[in-house]
Design an enzyme around this catalytic site. Structure first.
Site, PDB file in Angstrom:
ATOM      1  CB  SER A 129       4.330  10.770  10.499  1.00 29.27           C
ATOM      2  OG  SER A 129       2.274   9.952  10.375  1.00 29.27           O
ATOM      3  CD  GLU A 154      -2.080   8.746   1.192  1.00 31.57           C
ATOM      4  OE1 GLU A 154      -1.291   7.744   1.253  1.00 31.57           O
ATOM      5  OE2 GLU A 154      -2.515   9.261   2.294  1.00 31.57           O
ATOM      6  CB  CYS A 214      13.125   8.751   7.777  1.00 29.01           C
ATOM      7  SG  CYS A 214      14.251   7.603   7.213  1.00 29.01           S
ATOM      8  CE  LYS A 255      -1.815   3.385   2.370  1.00 25.27           C
ATOM      9  NZ  LYS A 255      -1.188   4.118   1.260  1.00 25.27           N
ATOM     10  CD  GLU A 308       9.793  13.820  11.260  1.00 24.07           C
ATOM     11  OE1 GLU A 308       8.570  13.309  10.860  1.00 24.07           O
ATOM     12  OE2 GLU A 308      10.366  13.151  10.577  1.00 24.07           O
TER      13      GLU A 308
HETATM   14  P1  NAD Z   1       2.268   9.559   7.048  1.00 22.82           P
HETATM   15  O1  NAD Z   1       2.612   8.128   7.950  1.00 22.82           O
HETATM   16  O2  NAD Z   1       1.551  10.605   6.490  1.00 22.82           O
HETATM   17  O3  NAD Z   1       2.109   7.860   5.804  1.00 22.82           O
HETATM   18  C1  NAD Z   1       2.478   6.613   5.747  1.00 22.82           C
HETATM   19  C2  NAD Z   1       1.619   5.731   5.254  1.00 22.82           C
HETATM   20  O4  NAD Z   1       0.500   5.470   6.586  1.00 22.82           O
HETATM   21  C3  NAD Z   1       1.100   6.268   4.085  1.00 22.82           C
HETATM   22  O5  NAD Z   1       1.280   4.926   3.046  1.00 22.82           O
HETATM   23  C4  NAD Z   1      -0.500   6.457   3.953  1.00 22.82           C
HETATM   24  O6  NAD Z   1      -1.398   6.256   3.392  1.00 22.82           O
HETATM   25  C5  NAD Z   1      -0.973   5.735   5.939  1.00 22.82           C
HETATM   26  N1  NAD Z   1      -1.578   6.402   6.241  1.00 22.82           N
HETATM   27  C6  NAD Z   1      -1.715   8.085   6.934  1.00 22.82           C
HETATM   28  N2  NAD Z   1      -2.308   8.928   7.169  1.00 22.82           N
HETATM   29  C7  NAD Z   1      -3.431   7.326   8.237  1.00 22.82           C
HETATM   30  C8  NAD Z   1      -3.804   6.785   9.575  1.00 22.82           C
HETATM   31  N3  NAD Z   1      -4.524   7.763   9.977  1.00 22.82           N
HETATM   32  N4  NAD Z   1      -4.130   5.761   8.938  1.00 22.82           N
HETATM   33  C9  NAD Z   1      -3.534   4.753   8.427  1.00 22.82           C
HETATM   34  N5  NAD Z   1      -2.944   4.791   7.565  1.00 22.82           N
HETATM   35  C10 NAD Z   1      -2.078   5.922   6.863  1.00 22.82           C
HETATM   36  O7  NAD Z   1       3.778   9.603   6.754  1.00 22.82           O
HETATM   37  P2  NAD Z   1       4.468  10.159   5.538  1.00 22.82           P
HETATM   38  O8  NAD Z   1       4.741  11.321   5.382  1.00 22.82           O
HETATM   39  O9  NAD Z   1       3.978   9.335   3.943  1.00 22.82           O
HETATM   40  O10 NAD Z   1       5.832  10.266   5.173  1.00 22.82           O
HETATM   41  C11 NAD Z   1       6.459  10.613   6.260  1.00 22.82           C
HETATM   42  C12 NAD Z   1       6.854  10.576   7.305  1.00 22.82           C
HETATM   43  O11 NAD Z   1       8.034   8.901   7.625  1.00 22.82           O
HETATM   44  C13 NAD Z   1       8.201  10.959   8.460  1.00 22.82           C
HETATM   45  O12 NAD Z   1       7.841  11.018   9.796  1.00 22.82           O
HETATM   46  C14 NAD Z   1       9.471  10.577   8.463  1.00 22.82           C
HETATM   47  O13 NAD Z   1      10.427  10.762   9.652  1.00 22.82           O
HETATM   48  C15 NAD Z   1       8.499   9.334   8.204  1.00 22.82           C
HETATM   49  N6  NAD Z   1       9.543   8.117   7.498  1.00 22.82           N
HETATM   50  C16 NAD Z   1      10.517   6.874   8.095  1.00 22.82           C
HETATM   51  C17 NAD Z   1      11.492   6.677   7.902  1.00 22.82           C
HETATM   52  C18 NAD Z   1      12.398   5.775   8.824  1.00 22.82           C
HETATM   53  O14 NAD Z   1      13.028   4.539   8.243  1.00 22.82           O
HETATM   54  N7  NAD Z   1      12.103   5.278  10.547  1.00 22.82           N
HETATM   55  C19 NAD Z   1      11.279   6.570   6.604  1.00 22.82           C
HETATM   56  C20 NAD Z   1      11.092   7.791   5.561  1.00 22.82           C
HETATM   57  C21 NAD Z   1      10.039   8.055   5.943  1.00 22.82           C
END
Ligand code: NAD
Length: 515
Positions: free
Chosen positions: A244, A194, A299, A191, A400
């Protein structure tokens, strides 16, 4: 300035499938969505909606999982050498198509082509690691554990596993997951974010072309509806998540409550500690590269420089002198080193930390809103920004930010610096810049973070180690990819076997003894 991971090609490469709706990939073919729900995919460099992406219904997730369930027995029984051969072909096809993949990343994420190619190169390293699966899946064997009894351990795949991935690495993070998951004999449902979903579809086509059987790799596009169905689906054995921290926590809690194995990687606040003896130019170059590369949307980006003692003034001066040289622009501009942010909303949120920092008493040394593209373009641009000094009570330190905003915290001693880092709720990556080997070794010993750089600002482990943070940067027990990835995607079984000489057979009701 910014180190290029690849030669400069790519600016202006055609974007595969431009303008077409992004669908799901189920049972080896494109599946147009029928839920009636969809979302916009922006071109962050122009601000325009470039295409629409289908959002899955519960039924569409179920169809993808059902295809993966159906494919599992055959894939699991496929010989290791055949799976290895297929993984080699996947690696070679993705490598051969990396410019198309990079063009998709630039079009939907906004990162410049050199950065997109760098992301793909690091993803491919995971495919290369996965081709070593005959070695990774070797178990243990103890001959004559008891008289005439041998004991051995084997590792078996889990079944259907799912990956939920963030916007900032639309090719690499899926590869972190599916390379090992599939090589180990699982079937995989992805997944993707989006916000930039198209890379997943190109990779799905390439996996099919490489000989991955239908149903072994599926893609389901969407939002919370799709994620929640994955988390509760009885046929999904494990979930890998990157995103996140609040969502990572939710994924871990919900997935484990439904009996799944879960690894959920969250957000970060990475500190770069600079000691007074550090090489100032090297530290300034590293801060610029790691703070503003990919517009700070990594990240492992450096978010906060912790300057110890009298290094602060010359270091900030060296960083400030370099800021005007960072070329901000769209990926179509071959000179651009830093592209736009992912959405207007996110860009504005990042810029808001400049206002809150100023209101809370910090000095804004460079305000990215002064860049001509901030107002002179509909794209989601923000120039490079710098706040110095910042204190730990301010929002720009606590949150962050995930954008091109570097902050400097000034401390008096090394001990104060380490306390600051260890008190931070995140523990993804950190780095120390020094010429003192003893100080570096002490830092490695004392610091609470999962990945540590010594004069290396972005210490992303190579694919044959594993990636993961500590504290609120990871929920679960196993880090991602590398040896811990193999462990995550398999479970062990121990067999105790006797092949007796029929002449020695007798009845014995006692508890089995080994001596
Ligand atoms: P996000 O958490 O908003 O989304 C990640 C995934 O979760 C997406 O596929 C999204 O569709 C889904 N999602 C979002 N909200 C949701 C909800 N309420 N319920 C269920 N699923 C949901 O993260 P993002 O904005 O796409 O990515 C950036 C974040 O990812 C930053 O916080 C970054 O630090 C983190 N990140 C961490 C690493 C790591 O290895 N630790 C690597 C890359 C990115």
């Amino acid at each position: 300035m910014t180190q290029l991971a690849e030669p400069r090609p790519g600016a202006g490469d055609a974007v595969p499938g431009a303008g077409e709706r992004v669908n799901h990939w189920v049972a080896g073919r494109r599946l147009p969505g029928t839920s009636g729900r969809s979302g916009p995919v922006f071109d962050p460099a122009t601000g325009a909606v470039a295409r629409e992406v289908d959002f899955a219904s519960v039924g569409e997730v179920d169809a993808a999982v059902a295809a993966a369930v159906a494919a599992f027995p055959g894939w699991r029984a496929t010989s290791i050498s055949k799976r290895t051969e297929i993984m080699f072909r996947v690696r070679n096809l993705i490598d051969a198509h990396r410019r198309e993949l990079a063009a998709l990343l630039t079009a939907e994420h906004g990162k410049v082509p050199s950065d997109a190619l760098g992301e793909i190169a690091r993803g491919i390293e995971n495919l290369e690691f996965a081709t070593g699966v005959p070695q990774h899946l070797k178990g243990g064997f103890s001959e004559q554990a008891s008289s005439g009894v041998d004991v051995y351990q084997i590792r078996q795949p889990l079944g259907v596993v799912a990956g939920i991935t963030p916007f900032n690495f639309p090719a690499m993070v899926p590869m972190w997951m599916f390379a090992n998951a599939i090589a180990c004999g699982n079937t995989f449902v992805l997944k993707p974010s989006e916000k930039d979903p198209s890379a997943s579809m190109l990779m799905a086509e390439l996996l099919k072309e490489a000989g991955v059987p239908d149903g072994v790799f599926g893609v389901i596009q969407g939002d919370k509806v799709a994620v929640d169905r994955i988390l509760e689906h009885p046929d999904v054995a494990a979930v890998s998540f990157v995103g996140s921290t609040p969502i990572a926590r939710y994924i871990y809690e919900t997935g484990t409550r439904h009996g799944k194995r879960v690894q959920a990687l969250g957000g970060a606040k990475n500190h770069m500690l600079v000691l007074p003896d550090a090489d100032i130019d090297m530290a300034a170059d590293a801060a610029i590269s790691a703070g503003y590369g990919s517009a700070g949307e990594r990240c492992m980006a450096v978010a906060t420089i912790v300057a110890v003692g009298d290094v602060a003034d010359p270091l900030v001066a060296a960083i400030k002198a370099r800021l005007p040289k960072v070329k901000v622009g769209p990926g179509s501009d071959p000179a651009a080193e830093m592209g736009p942010l992912i959405t207007r909303q996110h860009r504005d949120k990042v810029a808001g930390y400049l206002d809150s920092g100023r209101a809370q008493g910090a000095t804004v040394v460079a305000d990215g809103r002064d860049h001509p593209l901030y107002r002179g373009s509909d794209g989601f641009f923000l120039g490079v920004s710098l706040i110095d000094p910042l204190t730990p009570e301010m929002d720009a330190y606590k949150d962050e930010i995930f954008g091109p905003l570097l902050t400097v915290v000034r401390v008096k001693t090394y001990d104060e610096a380490v306390r600051l880092i260890n008190d931070n709720p995140y523990g993804n990556g950190t780095a120390i810049f020094t010429r003192d080997g003893g100080a570096a070794r002490r830092f490695q010993f004392e610091v609470s973070a999962g990945m540590v750089g010594i004069n290396v600002p972005i210490p992303v482990p190579v694919a044959y180690y594993s990636f993961g943070g500590w504290k609120s940067s990871l929920f679960g027990d196993l880090h991602m990819y590398g040896p811990e990835g193999i462990q995550f995607y398999t479970r062990s079984k121990v067999v105790t076997a006797r092949w007796p000489d029929p002449g020695t057979s007798k009845i014995d009701l006692g508890f089995p003894r080994t001596r």
